[in-house]
Design an enzyme around this catalytic site. Sequence first.
Site, PDB file in Angstrom:
ATOM      1  N   GLU A 446       0.865  -1.072   0.495  1.00 28.46           N
ATOM      2  CA  GLU A 446      -0.127   0.191  -0.431  1.00 28.46           C
ATOM      3  C   GLU A 446       1.183   1.431   0.234  1.00 28.46           C
ATOM      4  O   GLU A 446       1.421   1.393   0.978  1.00 28.46           O
ATOM      5  CB  GLU A 446      -0.723   0.245   0.973  1.00 28.46           C
ATOM      6  CG  GLU A 446      -1.804  -1.078   1.560  1.00 28.46           C
ATOM      7  CD  GLU A 446      -2.131  -1.450   2.562  1.00 28.46           C
ATOM      8  OE1 GLU A 446      -2.261  -0.381   3.720  1.00 28.46           O
ATOM      9  OE2 GLU A 446      -3.043  -2.436   2.769  1.00 28.46           O
ATOM     10  N   LEU A 475      -6.289  -1.994  -1.488  1.00 26.82           N
ATOM     11  CA  LEU A 475      -5.645  -1.670   0.235  1.00 26.82           C
ATOM     12  C   LEU A 475      -5.937  -3.624   0.523  1.00 26.82           C
ATOM     13  O   LEU A 475      -7.528  -3.205   1.177  1.00 26.82           O
ATOM     14  CB  LEU A 475      -6.752  -0.531   0.431  1.00 26.82           C
ATOM     15  CG  LEU A 475      -6.052  -0.487   2.287  1.00 26.82           C
ATOM     16  CD1 LEU A 475      -7.172   0.989   2.416  1.00 26.82           C
ATOM     17  CD2 LEU A 475      -6.123  -1.130   3.127  1.00 26.82           C
ATOM     18  N   GLU A 477      -3.915  -6.533   2.610  1.00 25.71           N
ATOM     19  CA  GLU A 477      -3.613  -7.062   3.234  1.00 25.71           C
ATOM     20  C   GLU A 477      -3.769  -8.857   2.994  1.00 25.71           C
ATOM     21  O   GLU A 477      -2.219  -9.326   2.455  1.00 25.71           O
ATOM     22  CB  GLU A 477      -2.828  -7.018   5.080  1.00 25.71           C
ATOM     23  CG  GLU A 477      -2.382  -5.804   5.142  1.00 25.71           C
ATOM     24  CD  GLU A 477      -3.315  -4.867   4.997  1.00 25.71           C
ATOM     25  OE1 GLU A 477      -5.114  -5.387   4.941  1.00 25.71           O
ATOM     26  OE2 GLU A 477      -3.381  -3.528   5.198  1.00 25.71           O
ATOM     27  N   GLN A 499       1.902  -2.089   5.548  1.00 22.17           N
ATOM     28  CA  GLN A 499       2.474  -0.300   6.029  1.00 22.17           C
ATOM     29  C   GLN A 499       2.330  -1.065   7.873  1.00 22.17           C
ATOM     30  O   GLN A 499       2.932   0.165   8.270  1.00 22.17           O
ATOM     31  CB  GLN A 499       0.598  -0.207   5.524  1.00 22.17           C
ATOM     32  CG  GLN A 499       1.494   1.024   6.045  1.00 22.17           C
ATOM     33  CD  GLN A 499       0.505   1.979   5.251  1.00 22.17           C
ATOM     34  OE1 GLN A 499      -1.097   2.465   5.351  1.00 22.17           O
ATOM     35  NE2 GLN A 499       0.737   2.487   3.874  1.00 22.17           N
ATOM     36  N   HIS A 548      -0.614   2.447  14.836  1.00 20.46           N
ATOM     37  CA  HIS A 548       0.664   2.580  14.269  1.00 20.46           C
ATOM     38  C   HIS A 548       1.796   2.087  14.998  1.00 20.46           C
ATOM     39  O   HIS A 548       2.981   2.394  14.797  1.00 20.46           O
ATOM     40  CB  HIS A 548       0.201   3.779  13.746  1.00 20.46           C
ATOM     41  CG  HIS A 548      -0.445   4.517  13.388  1.00 20.46           C
ATOM     42  ND1 HIS A 548      -1.691   5.736  13.658  1.00 20.46           N
ATOM     43  CD2 HIS A 548      -1.016   3.882  12.046  1.00 20.46           C
ATOM     44  CE1 HIS A 548      -2.151   5.254  12.891  1.00 20.46           C
ATOM     45  NE2 HIS A 548      -2.353   4.244  11.567  1.00 20.46           N
TER      46      HIS A 548
END
Length: 756
Positions: A446, A475, A477, A499, A548
């Site tokens: 991505e 998008l 995985e 990502q 994240h």
Amino acid sequence: MFAVVPDPIPARMKGLNRAEICDANFQQFVREWDGPRDAAPADDAAILAGSALDARSFRELFESQLISRHLDLMARVLRVQNKVFYTIGSSGHEGNAMVARATRHTDPAFLHYRSGGFMAERFRKVPGMDPVMDSALSFAASADDPASGGRHKVWGSKPLWVLPQTSTIASHLPKALGTAIAVEHARRIGHVLPVPADSIVVCSFGDASSNHATAQTAFNAAAYTAYQKLPAPVLFVCEDNGIGISVKTPEGWIARNFAHRPDLDYFAADGLDLAAGYGDVERAVAHCRRTRRPTFLHLRTSRLMGHAGTDFEIEWRALAELCAVEASDPLLRSAAIALESGLLSKSELLELYEAMRVRCFAAAEDADSRPRLTRLDEVMAPLAPYSPEQVHAEATREPDAEARIAAFGSEAALPEGQPPKHLAVQINQALHDLFAKYPEALLFGEDVAQKGGVYTVTKGLQKTFGGRRVFNTLLDETTILGLAQGFANMGMLALPEIQYLAYFHNAGDQIRGEAASLQFFSNGQYRNPMVVRIASLGYQRGFGGHFHNDNSVAALRDIPGIVVGCPSRGDDAATMLRTLTAMAKVDGRVCLFLEPIALYMTKDLYAAGDGAWSTAYPPPDQAMTFGEARVYDAAATDLVVLTFGNGVPMSLRAARLIEAERGWKVRVVDLRWLLPLNEGEIARHVGECARVLVVDEGRRSAGVGEGIVTAIAEAGFGDTPLRRVVGADTFTPLAGAAFLVIPSEADIVAAALTMV
Ligand SMILES: Cc1ncc(C[n+]2csc(CCOP(=O)(O)OP(=O)(O)O)c2C)c(N)n1
Ligand SMILES: [Mg+2]
């Protein structure tokens, strides 16, 4: 419905053992047949008027059906004698032999577990192979099983391009699509395929399975590809028996859901009737091969004898319904075709049927006398091969000098001539080097192309090496990892990017259940080498939240066979990437490369501007040895800190404070390789030092730290004073609170100071 269900149902058909009933039904059906009979057709004439199937093809398909059926019947009998260890059968699905006949043995196939008919038919395509014996060896879990070496009952074959499949529902669809895309992609990068360029990929599954998220994402990704006029020659074969274990698929749902999907071309065929179905199967195959478009073949089947030998349908299903399903047995229809066409007489038919029974039982008894896997090392042999010399030679083999200069722009720009750099830059440079070295390398994920990834780690790669080798995916995985397997199956070097680590977990089954298991379940005959780069771990300032800053290495640690590496600085990243890539190339390994996001841009270690976390680029003839740690201050013996990732620079800073406070000389060991852990290396350092501190930024439970502590205890160092500094068992919150749940330098110092 090929036989009529008698009303009332006779006692014989009320039996518990539905395999026996199907068996008896067939014989009775033939004996009582009194339909019209034609003169036997010539071999190349239509088996019945109007059928696309000629007599020779029918004869062979029928034999494939019988092989499949008698393997099922044999398995039910010999299971209870512990000679066979698998009873999920193909009965009612034998018509899938038509798909095998209409395709080639070089069309890679990923099959549903009811593929006995398909396999028996595909075996014909390569002379000298015996479907009965090979299948019997697999049913018996014999070490001589040519598919998996006795590790599992799988439908698989190296010479027949059937990649073995475990039975996680729908998990094979993304890699089947990936393989189809790879067949087409090879031409664009000048890669020589192991199969003909006009191959298609066959992928079969059940009706209930078509609802699975993994299946739906594959259909979507296939359509997304075709919508852009990009080829994706995959033939999805939905074997619709109307049920999944005990849950019925709503009548008409498969056609409703798939007949009108844009960019997924729908065909339907009667898999219960060879004479009627074959033409439609051929049309679907020809369409897929010619148009290179994703094609959906809806194949009508029925399920006989329950989901598996352990499923006593009679206990939960109305008898009349069960008998009606059994009356739709495709073998009854094939018997009727054989009789009606005049191809076989009743007695010939019954003789053929019995001869196949004898052949299957004889093969099963023979298989039972063959060796089984009796030692752990035998079982594990194909799981995680490692050839140290070849890996070292491959990892240190330099790319062509001209190719490097082209990759970096000029001789003066070669990275080893540049000042020290931080992690993100050196990963980028190492990737440029790998691309110069391996023309078959592909990087995708991505946002990786024009943008160069969220953290610009892949910046410039697309510009330098082109959109055919560096490209954005949709998008998803699961699709990214399915593509990786597909490219790998076709001999390319897949370098997918995920990502964030959290999004790996989202699709982890593609590695856990599929990629990591391929060498194991194929006895090392198939491999899908790849290096998956994943932006990972916590400690980002100003950009946070759980997803994240995911630090769950624990979720990777129990995936058998994979390699997980995690560098903490740029030079290590470059040399580790070379080694991982060499392990993929030489030994077919599935490797994960965890990139600590918070260290991407870190240049300094002790003080702003000291540049101590920037490193010189290692020239391309250097590589890291698999398992080798980096040791800071190897002479120190008062305390050893065992750590990785962000823990390394934190521990180095903490070491100075500990020394100032206690006067201890501190050794810091960056383990770098998280799976498998180098237990010998861990034990050596602990043995040489008076105290040990384990710094693991992952969560307390099941993380790397637990593995380290176990290694220490098992090496007999249970008496060495030990502390563990780990993350809390919680999700990571946003903003400054994130730092409350992960280890800090102060925590490391504090833990050390609690030791005497
Ligand atoms: C991901 C996953 N969930 C659940 C199962 C358990 N399971 C095995 S087969 C099956 C039903 C599949 O039905 P269908 O796709 O129609 O195939 P059929 O057995 O009818 O041929 C289920 C739920 C599984 N193997 N994998
Ligand atoms: Mg089904």
